[in-house]
Design an enzyme around this catalytic site. Sequence first.
Site, PDB file in Angstrom:
ATOM      1  N   SER A 183       0.813  -1.211   0.000  1.00  0.00           N
ATOM      2  CA  SER A 183       0.000   0.000   0.000  1.00  0.00           C
ATOM      3  C   SER A 183       0.854   1.272   0.000  1.00  0.00           C
ATOM      4  CB  SER A 183      -0.998   0.005   1.157  1.00  0.00           C
ATOM      5  OG  SER A 183      -0.352  -0.276   2.357  1.00  0.00           O
ATOM      6  N   PHE A 184       1.972   1.267   0.737  1.00  0.00           N
ATOM      7  CA  PHE A 184       2.706   2.526   0.831  1.00  0.00           C
ATOM      8  C   PHE A 184       3.576   2.798  -0.398  1.00  0.00           C
ATOM      9  CE2 PHE A 184       5.534   5.673   3.040  1.00  0.00           C
ATOM     10  CZ  PHE A 184       4.539   6.627   3.141  1.00  0.00           C
ATOM     11  N   ALA A 196      -1.728   5.200   4.140  1.00  0.00           N
ATOM     12  CA  ALA A 196      -1.735   5.136   2.669  1.00  0.00           C
ATOM     13  C   ALA A 196      -3.117   5.443   2.077  1.00  0.00           C
ATOM     14  CB  ALA A 196      -1.246   3.763   2.222  1.00  0.00           C
ATOM     15  N   LYS A 239       6.540   4.202  17.097  1.00  0.00           N
ATOM     16  CA  LYS A 239       5.105   4.493  17.279  1.00  0.00           C
ATOM     17  C   LYS A 239       4.241   3.255  17.013  1.00  0.00           C
ATOM     18  CE  LYS A 239       4.133   4.560  12.777  1.00  0.00           C
ATOM     19  NZ  LYS A 239       3.195   3.702  12.067  1.00  0.00           N
ATOM     20  N   SER A 253      -4.752   2.069  10.650  1.00  0.00           N
ATOM     21  CA  SER A 253      -3.422   1.575  11.020  1.00  0.00           C
ATOM     22  C   SER A 253      -3.495   0.073  11.268  1.00  0.00           C
ATOM     23  CB  SER A 253      -2.924   2.281  12.278  1.00  0.00           C
ATOM     24  OG  SER A 253      -1.953   1.481  12.928  1.00  0.00           O
TER      25      SER A 253
HETATM   26  N1  NDP Z   1       0.776   1.457   4.566  1.00  0.00           N
HETATM   27  C1  NDP Z   1       1.058   2.585   5.167  1.00  0.00           C
HETATM   28  O1  NDP Z   1       0.135   3.397   5.445  1.00  0.00           O
HETATM   29  C2  NDP Z   1       2.458   2.934   5.496  1.00  0.00           C
HETATM   30  C3  NDP Z   1       3.464   1.980   5.540  1.00  0.00           C
HETATM   31  N2  NDP Z   1       4.727   2.329   5.831  1.00  0.00           N
HETATM   32  C4  NDP Z   1       5.802   1.343   5.891  1.00  0.00           C
HETATM   33  O2  NDP Z   1       6.087   0.858   4.585  1.00  0.00           O
HETATM   34  C5  NDP Z   1       6.613  -0.466   4.666  1.00  0.00           C
HETATM   35  C6  NDP Z   1       5.853  -1.331   3.682  1.00  0.00           C
HETATM   36  O3  NDP Z   1       4.529  -1.381   4.158  1.00  0.00           O
HETATM   37  P1  NDP Z   1       3.235  -1.490   3.263  1.00  0.00           P
HETATM   38  O4  NDP Z   1       3.450  -1.024   1.883  1.00  0.00           O
HETATM   39  O5  NDP Z   1       2.159  -0.877   4.029  1.00  0.00           O
HETATM   40  O6  NDP Z   1       3.087  -3.068   3.284  1.00  0.00           O
HETATM   41  P2  NDP Z   1       1.965  -3.998   2.657  1.00  0.00           P
HETATM   42  O7  NDP Z   1       1.691  -5.032   3.649  1.00  0.00           O
HETATM   43  O8  NDP Z   1       0.852  -3.174   2.141  1.00  0.00           O
HETATM   44  O9  NDP Z   1       2.732  -4.642   1.422  1.00  0.00           O
HETATM   45  C7  NDP Z   1       3.963  -5.280   1.557  1.00  0.00           C
HETATM   46  C8  NDP Z   1       4.579  -5.341   0.173  1.00  0.00           C
HETATM   47  O10 NDP Z   1       5.927  -5.805   0.293  1.00  0.00           O
HETATM   48  C9  NDP Z   1       6.061  -6.912  -0.578  1.00  0.00           C
HETATM   49  N3  NDP Z   1       7.070  -7.822  -0.048  1.00  0.00           N
HETATM   50  C10 NDP Z   1       6.965  -8.615   1.049  1.00  0.00           C
HETATM   51  N4  NDP Z   1       8.113  -9.311   1.200  1.00  0.00           N
HETATM   52  C11 NDP Z   1       8.916  -8.949   0.187  1.00  0.00           C
HETATM   53  C12 NDP Z   1      10.215  -9.354  -0.219  1.00  0.00           C
HETATM   54  N5  NDP Z   1      10.898 -10.268   0.465  1.00  0.00           N
HETATM   55  N6  NDP Z   1      10.745  -8.784  -1.330  1.00  0.00           N
HETATM   56  C13 NDP Z   1      10.060  -7.882  -2.016  1.00  0.00           C
HETATM   57  N7  NDP Z   1       8.812  -7.459  -1.701  1.00  0.00           N
HETATM   58  C14 NDP Z   1       8.253  -8.004  -0.604  1.00  0.00           C
HETATM   59  C15 NDP Z   1       4.692  -7.545  -0.651  1.00  0.00           C
HETATM   60  O11 NDP Z   1       4.598  -8.364  -1.792  1.00  0.00           O
HETATM   61  P3  NDP Z   1       3.513  -9.577  -1.878  1.00  0.00           P
HETATM   62  O12 NDP Z   1       2.178  -8.940  -2.046  1.00  0.00           O
HETATM   63  O13 NDP Z   1       3.979 -10.352  -3.050  1.00  0.00           O
HETATM   64  O14 NDP Z   1       3.612 -10.337  -0.585  1.00  0.00           O
HETATM   65  C16 NDP Z   1       3.840  -6.290  -0.766  1.00  0.00           C
HETATM   66  O15 NDP Z   1       3.884  -5.770  -2.055  1.00  0.00           O
HETATM   67  C17 NDP Z   1       6.449  -0.900   6.129  1.00  0.00           C
HETATM   68  O16 NDP Z   1       7.672  -0.780   6.797  1.00  0.00           O
HETATM   69  C18 NDP Z   1       5.457   0.108   6.699  1.00  0.00           C
HETATM   70  O17 NDP Z   1       5.638   0.322   8.070  1.00  0.00           O
HETATM   71  C19 NDP Z   1       5.058   3.613   6.063  1.00  0.00           C
HETATM   72  C20 NDP Z   1       4.109   4.593   6.031  1.00  0.00           C
HETATM   73  C21 NDP Z   1       2.731   4.328   5.794  1.00  0.00           C
HETATM   74  O1  13P Z   2       2.900   4.249   9.440  1.00  0.00           O
HETATM   75  C1  13P Z   2       1.749   4.358   9.112  1.00  0.00           C
HETATM   76  C2  13P Z   2       1.073   5.649   8.999  1.00  0.00           C
HETATM   77  O2  13P Z   2       1.937   6.700   9.199  1.00  0.00           O
HETATM   78  C3  13P Z   2       0.974   3.150   8.817  1.00  0.00           C
HETATM   79  O3  13P Z   2       0.713   2.535  10.006  1.00  0.00           O
HETATM   80  P1  13P Z   2       0.410   0.983  10.024  1.00  0.00           P
HETATM   81  O4  13P Z   2       1.647   0.300   9.515  1.00  0.00           O
HETATM   82  O5  13P Z   2       0.087   0.687  11.429  1.00  0.00           O
HETATM   83  O6  13P Z   2      -0.751   0.767   9.102  1.00  0.00           O
END
Ligand code: NDP
Ligand code: 13P
Length: 443
Positions: free
Chosen positions: A90-91, A216, A267, A330
């Site tokens: 998602s991010f 996100a 956090k 979250s």
């Molecule tokens: N979502 C949010 O609102 C926010 C998230 N973040 C941070 O961003 C980071 C990513 O989170 P987010 O996007 O939310 O995660 P999601 O759970 O939405 O997605 C994870 C993604 O990472 C991929 N992935 C998992 N393992 C691997 C790997 N070994 N190699 C390559 N790709 C991989 C997954 O692929 P597949 O689908 O194939 O498993 C998927 O595309 C986290 O650290 C989170 O804390 C920061 C700010 C906001």
């Molecule tokens: O970091 C985030 C918003 O700033 C997303 O939080 P979560 O990973 O808990 O969804």
Amino acid sequence: MTSANKDNTANHSTGDFTDKTTAQTEHKPDISNNEKPSGLLAGIIERATKSGVGRRKLDPSIVESDVEKNMQKIRDNPTKLRLAFLGGGSFGTAMANLAARNGCDVTLWVRNKRTVKAMTKTQTNKKYLPGYKLDDRLKYSHDLAATVKNKDIIFLAVPSSAFRETLKNIAPFITGQSVVSLTKGMEKDTFALMSDIIKDELPEVNFGVMSGPNLAIEIMKNMPSATVIASDSEPLRHAVQAALHSAFFRVFASDDVKGVELGGALKNIYAIAMGMAAAYDVGENTKAMLLTRALAEMSRFGVETGANPLTFLGLSGVGDLYATCSSELSRNFRIGNMLGSGMSIDAAVKKLGQTAEGVNTIQQVHEKATKEGIYMPITHALYAVIYEDKAALGVALHLMEAGFRSDVEFVMPHDHSNAELTAQIQAATSDTDDDNATKGSGE
Ligand SMILES: NC(=O)C1=CN([C@@H]2O[C@H](COP(=O)(O)OP(=O)(O)OC[C@H]3O[C@@H](n4cnc5c(N)ncnc54)[C@H](OP(=O)(O)O)[C@@H]3O)[C@@H](O)[C@H]2O)C=CC1
Ligand SMILES: O=C(CO)COP(=O)(O)O
């Protein structure tokens, strides 16, 4: 890093955003014909010129001239910023979409080939952001090498568990690109933050971390949001601001990499605690207490590990803490909520099916704080509930009994001589039936 730059402008053709401002003392900019910049550019210049104050002395006219040239290049194309986003969750998707919408040349790398095909065809991320149409200029790729080659900045948005592996995989293709972490976590067993891993794996690279209250889904809905780019490199900070800044998304700058990164990682612990508290239907006073003591814990931990405590007052600290502690968007909050409703941690993680970094971060921070004697009662209490099967209510009650503390330790340091008095009062007032609870240390 390439050293092809002849001036101190961030060089988009090589991806070199290394800070060269201090080395270019001979540079005499001609700004006489420049029109006074306005809007976004004026803000960037203002921050650029202010950021030297009190630390490294910069010549504001040099910075102003170079930032102007730099921004002009971006505006005029054809050297528009070329960006890679790694991680199709998602991010990564939300941030890549923002940059594409801003006119940058953006490729999103997704590990699953079929997902890449589907995203290219539908211009949506059906699994992680269902229902949101992505910018039609956004490109998708399954080819990691092709995605990162000839880019200016590579943003990593994979979970912390995949961060090192991803850096190892791109290392052979790094020439002059800068790297920015969007990941909010810690490496299992090593306690490394993402910036530590970048320094380990790509010691020559110019890097930054971005963190802030950035749920996100809200970003996809164009709800006004803000974030922080932290880097020692001024040109990289400006490039990230230029790439992502928009009417809906403000990008603030910092040079406290550790503080910004720790805010985003820590956090998540308290979002789990707050989700759990919400399941118990606690009142607003209780939520406020939890949030504020969480902030005290975060900044105490930050100071002990080399961050500036004031950074926790910014978007990446209290801002992100508030957002994730108050929203069911979250995933960490949702994990806590499921735990509070009686689910096991394994069942909750399985049901979520997305990344919740806090689950690992609690373990890392509990271990580090125990080893280094850092007072982190909420983290230890949460660890006891999740991993030692203690009863949440008993643990919460004992947290309330934990000693007399000062409110803001940076204003009035904690008085350790209180310990004896605290112990006596605790002995006199505590419920003897505490078999099933863990006592938070009064000190
Ligand atoms: N979502 C949010 O609102 C926010 C998230 N973040 C941070 O961003 C980071 C990513 O989170 P987010 O996007 O939310 O995660 P999601 O759970 O939405 O997605 C994870 C993604 O990472 C991929 N992935 C998992 N393992 C691997 C790997 N070994 N190699 C390559 N790709 C991989 C997954 O692929 P597949 O689908 O194939 O498993 C998927 O595309 C986290 O650290 C989170 O804390 C920061 C700010 C906001
Ligand atoms: O970091 C985030 C918003 O700033 C997303 O939080 P979560 O990973 O808990 O969804």
